[in-house]
Design an enzyme around this catalytic site. Structure first.
Site, mmCIF file in Angstrom:
data_model
loop_
_atom_site.group_PDB
_atom_site.id
_atom_site.type_symbol
_atom_site.label_atom_id
_atom_site.label_comp_id
_atom_site.label_asym_id
_atom_site.label_seq_id
_atom_site.Cartn_x
_atom_site.Cartn_y
_atom_site.Cartn_z
ATOM 1 N N SER A 364 0.865 -1.166 0.000
ATOM 2 C CA SER A 364 0.000 0.000 0.000
ATOM 3 C C SER A 364 0.903 1.216 0.000
ATOM 4 C CB SER A 364 -0.884 0.011 1.242
ATOM 5 O OG SER A 364 -1.406 1.300 1.413
ATOM 6 N N ARG A 365 0.813 2.011 -1.053
ATOM 7 C CA ARG A 365 1.739 3.141 -1.134
ATOM 8 C C ARG A 365 1.375 4.255 -0.178
ATOM 9 N NH1 ARG A 365 1.412 2.228 -7.136
ATOM 10 N NH2 ARG A 365 2.512 0.270 -7.117
#
Ligand code: ATP
Ligand code: MG
Length: 513
Positions: A364-365
């Site tokens: 998850s950026r």
């Protein structure tokens, strides 16, 4: 009475001035050819892209190819009833859908018409479905968690409100399950949900609606569906209808979650359309603008500033891969558009590790900015520990003599895997997750054999929900949102006590020695 000449001329002039208002003109075109759900229509000179058109027999169409002397129209219904020389009328409206709170609890098709057999949708507002995404200046930072209730995701791949997180994996790996569980977990969290089903079987969607109903989730959810048996154009516009409903809520300050299940089928529907419209095929026969199509759609998920409504749309698109191949055209496209992906592995799924989230590939950026501090404290090392475990496990299956450190890493990894196993429709709330993860972080589970972890988990959650002292500690944690040394010690003290009792009981029952 004398009539003055200038009065007559004034009356005449005003009559002439208003004359054209009384004539009703309609722009009509004529079908030149019709085949494969596409009609070529001439005479619609001023038609807009995406405009809704009316054929005879009340069949609707959408203008997609605007050429010099004809318009390519996709037919949004039964095209066998349309003949050459049929008349086509303009509606002067780009395709639209009803929006607003009247959509809650409803199941609709791509054109906003109810499919659930309930009353007509009495919404006072309609909205065009093809719109431009909110600009950069109207957007706000993504830093609030959108809790999925799935421990593997909330701990290692946290999703923030306004984020776009892809769920990707082969068929039958639990992709839809993740999405549905996330919807179920939004109960009483003041988040509205939109589930867009594209190209699925009717029976699958009926099951989903039933499950959502049972979980009480239809009270805040709206479903847009275009099944595999619907014409390709309806499958193509379904996600736009969904996001338009979500946008109306976002603009009114609500947090919204939207699921596209799935965009692979959406791309296929668009490919069908494009090839029928004789647009040139590109890679894997998809038209070149399929990338633009998906980015345009996913850009509409956002978290906007207060002046622009202050709500958010979190998007969870789903992509199906073939034999784990994420380097195919559509998967690479959507991976590059989203802010991270949850990768579902079929070998994990088949070995019983469910949800089959692969922590190595998944990312998850937005990351830990979408977590509360306490969650960060207990989960920050999980990914690394699992990676170490996987590496060791690959070696350990060959060797027999393992040193102490390796054994510890293996044992700990197995325990993590056991703790993050989770059944469908059983969301775990944020604070229970945190305390479960605390037992891992502080290595409190060493005396419990792997086989008994599931039993422990069940009884421990019951204990957390029941025990007065631990509830008190949780309410402190909820207030300060992080563990300080004292709070951590207090937690460990109570948990240790519980675990000792649990192990003693197992020993008494001779379940372990
Ligand atoms: P498809 O490719 O057909 O859309 P999918 O990847 O969406 O499949 P699901 O339909 O969500 O997968 O799940 C496949 C099967 O696995 C279903 O029967 C579902 O009940 C089961 N399943 C999914 N998640 C879990 C879980 N966490 N625990 C147990 N069973 C699960
Ligand atoms: Mg599915």
């Amino acid at each position: 009475m004398a009539i003055k000449a200038n009065e007559i001329s004034a009356i005449l002039k005003s009559q002439i001035k208003n004359y054209d208002k009384e004539i009703k003109t309609e722009e009509v075109g004529i079908v030149i050819t019709v085949a494969d759900g596409i009609a070529l229509v001439s005479g619609l000179d001023n038609v807009m892209l995406g405009e809704l058109l009316m054929f005879q027999n009340k069949i609707q169409g959408m203008a997609l190819n605007l050429e010099e002397d004809a318009v390519g129209v996709v037919i949004l219904g039964n095209s066998s009833k349309i003949r050459e020389d049929d008349i086509v009328k303009r509606t002067k409206k780009v395709i639209y859908t009803p929006v607003g709170d009247a959509m809650i609890g409803r199941v609709i098709n791509s054109l906003g018409e109810p499919l659930d057999g309930k009353e007509k949708i009495n919404s006072t507002k309609i909205s065009e479905i093809f719109k431009v995404a909110p600009g950069v200046m109207s957007r706000k930072e993504v830093n609030e968690p959108l809790e999925t209730g799935i421990i593997a995701i909330d701990s290692m791949i946290p999703i923030g409100k306004g984020q776009r997180e892809l769920i990707i994996g082969d068929r039958q790996t639990g992709k839809t399950a993740i999405a549905i569980d996330t919807i179920v977990n939004q109960k009483e969290k003041n988040v509205y949900c939109v589930y867009v089903a594209i190209g699925q079987k009717n029976s699958t969607i009926a099951q989903i609606v039933k499950k959502l109903n049972e979980a009480g989730a239809m009270e805040y959810t709206s479903i847009v569906m275009a099944t595999a048996s619907d014409p390709a154009p309806l499958q193509y516009i379904a996600p736009y209808t969904g996001i338009t409903i979500a946008e109306e809520w976002m603009n009114n300050g609500k947090d919204v979650l939207i699921i596209y299940d799935d965009l692979s089928k959406h791309a296929v529907a668009y490919r069908t359309l494009s090839l029928l419209l004789r647009r040139p095929p590109g890679r894997e026969a998809f038209p070149g603008d399929v990338f633009y199509l998906h980015s345009q759609l996913l850009e509409r998920a956002a978290r906007v500033k207060k002046e622009y409504g202050g709500g958010s749309i979190t998007a969870l698109p789903i992509i199906e891969t073939q034999a784990g191949d994420i380097s195919a055209y559509i998967p690479t496209n959507v991976i590059s558009i989203t802010d991270g992906q949850i990768f579902m592995m079929s070998n994990l799924f088949n070995s019983g590790q469910r949800p089959a989230v692969d922590s190595g590939y998944s990312v998850s950026r937005v990351g830990s900015t979408a977590q509360i501090k306490a969650m960060k404290q207990v989960s920050s090392s999980l990914k690394l520990e699992l990676a170490q475990y996987n590496e060791m496990a690959a070696f350990a299956q060959f060797g027999s003599d393992l040193d102490e450190t390796t054994k510890k890493i293996l044992n700990h990894g197995q325990k993590i895997n056991e703790i993050i196993k989770q059944k469908q429709y059983r969301p775990i709330n944020q604070y229970n997750q945190i305390i479960l993860l605390l037992t891992l972080k502080e290595r409190l589970l060493v005396d419990i054999p792997i086989k008994k972890i599931q039993k422990f988990k069940k009884e421990f959650i019951n204990f957390i929900n029941r025990d007065k002292k631990i509830k008190e500690l949780i309410s402190i944690l909820k207030k300060i949102k992080e563990f300080d040394e004292k709070l951590k010690k207090d937690f460990i003290f109570i948990i240790d006590d519980f675990i000792k009792g649990f192990v003693r009981l197992l020993k008494n029952k001779k379940e372990i020695n």
